[in-house]
Design an enzyme around this catalytic site. Structure first.
Site, PDB file in Angstrom:
ATOM      1  N   ASP A  35       0.827  -1.205   0.000  1.00  0.00           N
ATOM      2  CA  ASP A  35       0.000   0.000   0.000  1.00  0.00           C
ATOM      3  C   ASP A  35       0.868   1.264   0.000  1.00  0.00           C
ATOM      4  O   ASP A  35       1.917   1.312   0.651  1.00  0.00           O
ATOM      5  CB  ASP A  35      -0.889  -0.013   1.250  1.00  0.00           C
ATOM      6  N   HIS A  52       3.143   3.180  -9.130  1.00  0.00           N
ATOM      7  CA  HIS A  52       2.885   1.750  -9.319  1.00  0.00           C
ATOM      8  C   HIS A  52       4.122   1.037  -9.863  1.00  0.00           C
ATOM      9  O   HIS A  52       4.413  -0.101  -9.487  1.00  0.00           O
ATOM     10  CB  HIS A  52       1.702   1.552 -10.269  1.00  0.00           C
ATOM     11  N   LEU A 143      10.619 -20.170  -3.646  1.00  0.00           N
ATOM     12  CA  LEU A 143       9.635 -19.346  -2.973  1.00  0.00           C
ATOM     13  C   LEU A 143       8.289 -19.451  -3.688  1.00  0.00           C
ATOM     14  O   LEU A 143       8.208 -19.328  -4.909  1.00  0.00           O
ATOM     15  CB  LEU A 143      10.110 -17.888  -2.956  1.00  0.00           C
TER      16      LEU A 143
END
Length: 255
Positions: A35, A52, A143
């Site tokens: 965020d 972004h 991962l």
């Protein structure tokens, strides 16, 4: 030789923090609410798309930290169902950045990617990219990255219940019989994250202290860490602080 004392001090503090971490107390699964990208861009006097893009770059850096420290699963909250209501120009730019992020993840050959969200809400090219990446990376022993795009916690629970009911009907079970035997484990087995351990730690950046629908079911016993830094400014030292804080907590799981 010129010494950069702030940088030297920062590096020393970072190493000190890492030494304080106990390997057995590193979270297995971390959820991250990335965020603050738009506020970061506004403060920088830059277009929203720049925020972004900076946030996407931080994602790759963050995943590298997780690999180094032994985290097994990361769920990234990249685009919520509520976000889909933003101005179309911003959404188009954000979706393009997400697509580029997915390409970079696939090219790394280091992570297993799984879409987590309502793919029917996304443009067909992006949903197809997510599905293809899930297939092409499913054998990677690295991962595990859950990409939450077009994700909403309430939508996930509704989708899980619908799928559970369709499954029961397909097995010839009546609604009454299903209601009599229904447990929370039945619903868990139809969530987007089915088969995965629930997140141990959920991190939200930007100073906001709410879940905004993120992993509502799965985070019932998660630990939460709220960081003031906007996501593009989130540093490795911030991550180490979150892990240190998690390691010091006594998890009770409702007991």
């Amino acid at each position: 030789m010129t010494w950069n004392f702030p940088a030297v001090g920062y590096s020393f503090y970072e190493r000190r923090l890492q030494r304080q971490l106990v390997p057995e107390r590193i979270p297995h699964h971390i959820g991250v609410m990335v965020d603050g990208n738009r506020r970061w861009a506004k403060l920088a006097g830059a277009p929203t798309s720049h925020g972004h893009r900076a946030g996407a770059d931080k994602i790759h850096e963050f995943l590298g930290w997780c690999e180094e420290l032994g985290v097994d699963v990361v769920t990234l909250y990249m685009l919520s169902t509520d976000n889909m209501g933003r101005p179309q120009e911003e959404i188009d730019q954000l979706l393009a950045i997400i697509a580029d992020t997915l390409d970079r993840l696939g090219e790394s050959n280091r992570v297993r990617v799984q879409p987590v969200g309502a793919l029917d809400l996304l443009p067909e090219d992006l949903s197809s990219k997510l599905e293809a990446l899930s297939v092409s990376t499913e054998k990677i022993d690295g991962l595990h990255v859950n990409v939450a795009v077009g994700y909403g916690g309430r939508r996930e629970i509704v989708d899980a219940v619908k799928e559970l009911m369709h499954d029961a009907a397909g097995r010839g079970m009546s609604l009454d019989a299903l209601a009599d035997e229904l447990t929370d484990q039945h619903i868990s087995s139809f969530l987007y994250t089915r088969g995965q351990q629930d997140p141990d730690l959920v991190i939200r950046t930007s100073g906001e202290q709410r879940l905004s629908g993120f992993l509502m079911w799965q985070s019932a016993y998660s630990e939460f860490y709220f960081c003031e830094a906007l996501w593009p400014d989130f540093r490795r030292v911030d991550f180490l602080r979150a892990l240190r804080d998690f390691g010091r907590r006594q998890r009770r799981f409702g007991s």
